[in-house]
Design an enzyme around this catalytic site. Structure first.
Site, PDB file in Angstrom:
ATOM      1  N   CYS A 172     -20.667  27.860  -0.134  1.00 31.08           N
ATOM      2  CA  CYS A 172     -21.781  27.731   0.819  1.00 31.08           C
ATOM      3  C   CYS A 172     -23.134  28.093   0.211  1.00 31.08           C
ATOM      4  O   CYS A 172     -24.175  27.792   0.783  1.00 31.08           O
ATOM      5  CB  CYS A 172     -21.515  28.575   2.057  1.00 31.08           C
ATOM      6  SG  CYS A 172     -19.917  28.219   2.769  1.00 31.08           S
TER       7      CYS A 172
ATOM      8  N   HIS B 102     -27.503  29.028   6.151  1.00 26.94           N
ATOM      9  CA  HIS B 102     -26.240  28.301   6.054  1.00 26.94           C
ATOM     10  C   HIS B 102     -25.592  28.239   7.434  1.00 26.94           C
ATOM     11  O   HIS B 102     -25.667  29.192   8.215  1.00 26.94           O
ATOM     12  CB  HIS B 102     -25.314  29.004   5.064  1.00 26.94           C
ATOM     13  CG  HIS B 102     -23.903  28.521   5.127  1.00 26.94           C
ATOM     14  ND1 HIS B 102     -23.588  27.184   5.045  1.00 26.94           N
ATOM     15  CD2 HIS B 102     -22.732  29.172   5.297  1.00 26.94           C
ATOM     16  CE1 HIS B 102     -22.276  27.051   5.155  1.00 26.94           C
ATOM     17  NE2 HIS B 102     -21.726  28.243   5.310  1.00 26.94           N
TER      18      HIS B 102
ATOM     19  N   ASN C 262     -19.236  23.469   9.942  1.00 29.32           N
ATOM     20  CA  ASN C 262     -19.645  24.075   8.674  1.00 29.32           C
ATOM     21  C   ASN C 262     -19.421  23.049   7.559  1.00 29.32           C
ATOM     22  O   ASN C 262     -18.285  22.691   7.257  1.00 29.32           O
ATOM     23  CB  ASN C 262     -18.786  25.328   8.446  1.00 29.32           C
ATOM     24  CG  ASN C 262     -19.127  26.065   7.154  1.00 29.32           C
ATOM     25  OD1 ASN C 262     -19.836  25.533   6.301  1.00 29.32           O
ATOM     26  ND2 ASN C 262     -18.614  27.265   7.009  1.00 29.32           N
TER      27      ASN C 262
HETATM   28  N1  ACO Z   1      -8.209  28.119  18.969  1.00 32.07           N
HETATM   29  C1  ACO Z   1      -7.626  28.992  19.782  1.00 32.07           C
HETATM   30  N2  ACO Z   1      -7.192  30.202  19.391  1.00 32.07           N
HETATM   31  C2  ACO Z   1      -7.383  30.522  18.098  1.00 32.07           C
HETATM   32  C3  ACO Z   1      -7.976  29.637  17.180  1.00 32.07           C
HETATM   33  C4  ACO Z   1      -8.390  28.385  17.656  1.00 32.07           C
HETATM   34  N3  ACO Z   1      -8.979  27.467  16.881  1.00 32.07           N
HETATM   35  N4  ACO Z   1      -8.024  30.224  15.973  1.00 32.07           N
HETATM   36  C5  ACO Z   1      -7.482  31.434  16.108  1.00 32.07           C
HETATM   37  N5  ACO Z   1      -7.086  31.619  17.380  1.00 32.07           N
HETATM   38  C6  ACO Z   1      -6.436  32.771  17.996  1.00 32.07           C
HETATM   39  C7  ACO Z   1      -5.839  33.683  16.978  1.00 32.07           C
HETATM   40  O1  ACO Z   1      -4.528  33.232  16.634  1.00 32.07           O
HETATM   41  C8  ACO Z   1      -5.793  34.995  17.728  1.00 32.07           C
HETATM   42  O2  ACO Z   1      -4.686  35.003  18.583  1.00 32.07           O
HETATM   43  P1  ACO Z   1      -3.843  36.353  18.845  1.00 32.07           P
HETATM   44  O3  ACO Z   1      -4.829  37.328  19.404  1.00 32.07           O
HETATM   45  O4  ACO Z   1      -2.801  35.895  19.799  1.00 32.07           O
HETATM   46  O5  ACO Z   1      -3.316  36.746  17.501  1.00 32.07           O
HETATM   47  C9  ACO Z   1      -7.027  34.932  18.608  1.00 32.07           C
HETATM   48  O6  ACO Z   1      -7.425  33.557  18.646  1.00 32.07           O
HETATM   49  C10 ACO Z   1      -8.196  35.760  18.096  1.00 32.07           C
HETATM   50  O7  ACO Z   1      -8.346  35.483  16.758  1.00 32.07           O
HETATM   51  P2  ACO Z   1      -9.370  36.288  15.897  1.00 32.07           P
HETATM   52  O8  ACO Z   1      -9.211  35.865  14.497  1.00 32.07           O
HETATM   53  O9  ACO Z   1      -9.314  37.732  16.242  1.00 32.07           O
HETATM   54  O10 ACO Z   1     -10.711  35.681  16.461  1.00 32.07           O
HETATM   55  P3  ACO Z   1     -12.154  36.114  16.091  1.00 32.07           P
HETATM   56  O11 ACO Z   1     -12.803  36.579  17.328  1.00 32.07           O
HETATM   57  O12 ACO Z   1     -12.213  36.979  14.900  1.00 32.07           O
HETATM   58  O13 ACO Z   1     -12.809  34.733  15.698  1.00 32.07           O
HETATM   59  C11 ACO Z   1     -13.462  33.441  13.805  1.00 32.07           C
HETATM   60  C12 ACO Z   1     -12.307  33.971  14.617  1.00 32.07           C
HETATM   61  C13 ACO Z   1     -14.290  32.491  14.657  1.00 32.07           C
HETATM   62  C14 ACO Z   1     -12.936  32.651  12.593  1.00 32.07           C
HETATM   63  C15 ACO Z   1     -14.309  34.631  13.369  1.00 32.07           C
HETATM   64  O14 ACO Z   1     -13.535  35.590  12.708  1.00 32.07           O
HETATM   65  C16 ACO Z   1     -15.433  34.231  12.503  1.00 32.07           C
HETATM   66  O15 ACO Z   1     -16.368  33.624  12.949  1.00 32.07           O
HETATM   67  N6  ACO Z   1     -15.420  34.590  11.218  1.00 32.07           N
HETATM   68  C17 ACO Z   1     -16.391  34.168  10.277  1.00 32.07           C
HETATM   69  C18 ACO Z   1     -15.775  33.195   9.427  1.00 32.07           C
HETATM   70  C19 ACO Z   1     -16.567  31.959   9.235  1.00 32.07           C
HETATM   71  O16 ACO Z   1     -17.517  31.641   9.889  1.00 32.07           O
HETATM   72  N7  ACO Z   1     -16.129  31.232   8.248  1.00 32.07           N
HETATM   73  C20 ACO Z   1     -16.739  30.033   7.936  1.00 32.07           C
HETATM   74  C21 ACO Z   1     -16.453  29.711   6.547  1.00 32.07           C
HETATM   75  S1  ACO Z   1     -17.117  30.860   5.471  1.00 32.07           S
HETATM   76  C22 ACO Z   1     -18.652  30.566   5.292  1.00 32.07           C
HETATM   77  O17 ACO Z   1     -19.095  29.458   5.368  1.00 32.07           O
HETATM   78  C23 ACO Z   1     -19.474  31.724   5.092  1.00 32.07           C
END
Ligand code: ACO
Length: 330
Positions: A113, A257, A287
């Site tokens: 990124c 980004h 993204n």
């Molecule tokens: N739809 C529905 N449920 C989902 C999905 C989905 N697409 N993905 C995960 N879940 C579920 C998980 O299995 C989990 O279920 P559980 O509680 O039964 O185990 C629940 O949702 C919560 O999952 P978490 O991982 O705790 O969710 P969180 O609130 O952390 O959000 C997310 C996840 C959006 C990925 C967050 O961690 C985030 O934004 N992280 C930043 C990562 C990012 O933006 N990466 C992009 C690429 S890197 C970059 O470009 C910098």
């Protein structure tokens, strides 16, 4: 003193739109979950066999037209991508062939990124030193063909989109110029966001068993990525402003980004930076990694949010870990 400036830009996304509801047919997810956690409503995914260099060619031709230049005027191609057409050779060579530029130097940049910012700094250095005149800096990704579009991969699959953005960067003695770019990396955290296989450190590089386990798909510790992003981005923004004698109040537009709208909102809150001065388009594209900063910047130039004289701040964070910022007088 000669510096470098943006002479023209281009961006391109494949025509096929994939909405959150389309994904809900493929995996257990909902529009509400994706929108609340990421801000994304839809993304563009390629149809059939389309590589990153093909998307990049569309964006590059647009950038050249905007700059009023021909492909033959380019003397260096820098291609940032984490999804190259082939494992080797690099996509820069494939783009060079598409543009009909045999002999012109072409180099891939593997900084995810932050790749466009690594490319911009390299272009700036080549131009300032007189080693190059017109550099094509590209960020392009085809993520969709490498995602696990089942419930197992839903945490990653919903985030990513395909696209390309690029800039033709050339010499200037004027006010409009790249003022500075600051780059960082921390490989200790390489494994919080990676594709593990196929890989030269694995022997064999890929097996049927690894594929069954999904080890050829991106793997992400989302919470850890989030935590690092909201620390590193404000840090590098403060740092680049300070070392160039500016404050946040001087910045007209911030183009971050597009990883996650929540990350950008939290960064804005931490900085105390007005939301209306931030360019976000992740809602439409997801993204797009190395393409996201040039795509967002070019859209903002086209719709007039970025115009001549503006102090523009670009900031990126991604796998590697890598992060950085550029300060540009438009
Ligand atoms: N739809 C529905 N449920 C989902 C999905 C989905 N697409 N993905 C995960 N879940 C579920 C998980 O299995 C989990 O279920 P559980 O509680 O039964 O185990 C629940 O949702 C919560 O999952 P978490 O991982 O705790 O969710 P969180 O609130 O952390 O959000 C997310 C996840 C959006 C990925 C967050 O961690 C985030 O934004 N992280 C930043 C990562 C990012 O933006 N990466 C992009 C690429 S890197 C970059 O470009 C910098």
């Amino acid at each position: 003193m000669t510096g470098s400036t943006f002479l023209g830009m281009g961006h391109f996304v494949p025509p096929r739109v994939v909405t959150n509801n389309d994904l809900a047919v493929l995996m257990e997810t909902t529009d509400e979950w994706i929108t609340q956690r990421t801000g994304i409503k839809e993304r563009h995914w390629v149809d059939g066999d389309v590589g990153a260099s093909e998307l990049a060619e569309h964006a590059s031709r647009q950038a050249l037209a905007e700059a009023g230049l021909e492909p033959k005027d380019i003397d260096l191609i820098l291609f940032a991508t984490l999804s190259p057409d082939l494992n080797f050779p690099g996509s820069a060579c494939l783009l060079q062939a598409r543009l009909g530029l045999p002999g012109v130097a072409a180099m891939d940049i593997r900084n995810q990124c932050t790749g466009f910012l690594y490319g911009l700094k390299t272009a700036d250095a080549y131009i300032r030193s007189g080693l190059a005149k017109h550099v094509l800096v590209v960020g392009a990704e085809v993520h969709s063909t490498g995602l696990d579009v089942t419930t197992r991969g839903r945490d990653v699959a919903v985030l990513f989109g395909d696209g390309a953005g690029c800039a033709v960067v050339g010499p200037t003695d004027g006010e409009s110029r790249v003022i500075d770019t600051e780059l960082h990396a921390d490989g200790r955290f390489a494994e919080i966001l990676m594709v593990e296989a196929p890989a030269s450190r694995l022997n064999p590089r890929l097996t049927a068993e690894m594929m069954e386990q999904g080890r050829h798909y991106p793997k992400m510790d989302g919470r850890s990525v989030f935590k690092h992003a909201v620390e590193r981005l404000p840090e590098v923004i403060h740092s680049i402003l300070k070392r160039n004698g500016y404050t946040l109040a001087d910045v007209d537009v911030l183009v971050p980004h597009q990883a996650n709208l929540r990350i950008n909102e939290m960064v804005a809150r931490q900085l105390g930076f007005p939301a209306e001065k931030i360019v976000n388009n992740i809602q439409k594209y997801g993204n797009t990694t190395a393409a996201s900063i040039p795509m967002a910047l070019h859209e903002a130039v086209q719709d007039g949010r970025v115009h001549k004289g503006n102090l523009v701040l670009l900031a990126g964070f991604g796998a590697g870990l890598t992060w950085g910022a550029s300060l540009v007088r438009w």
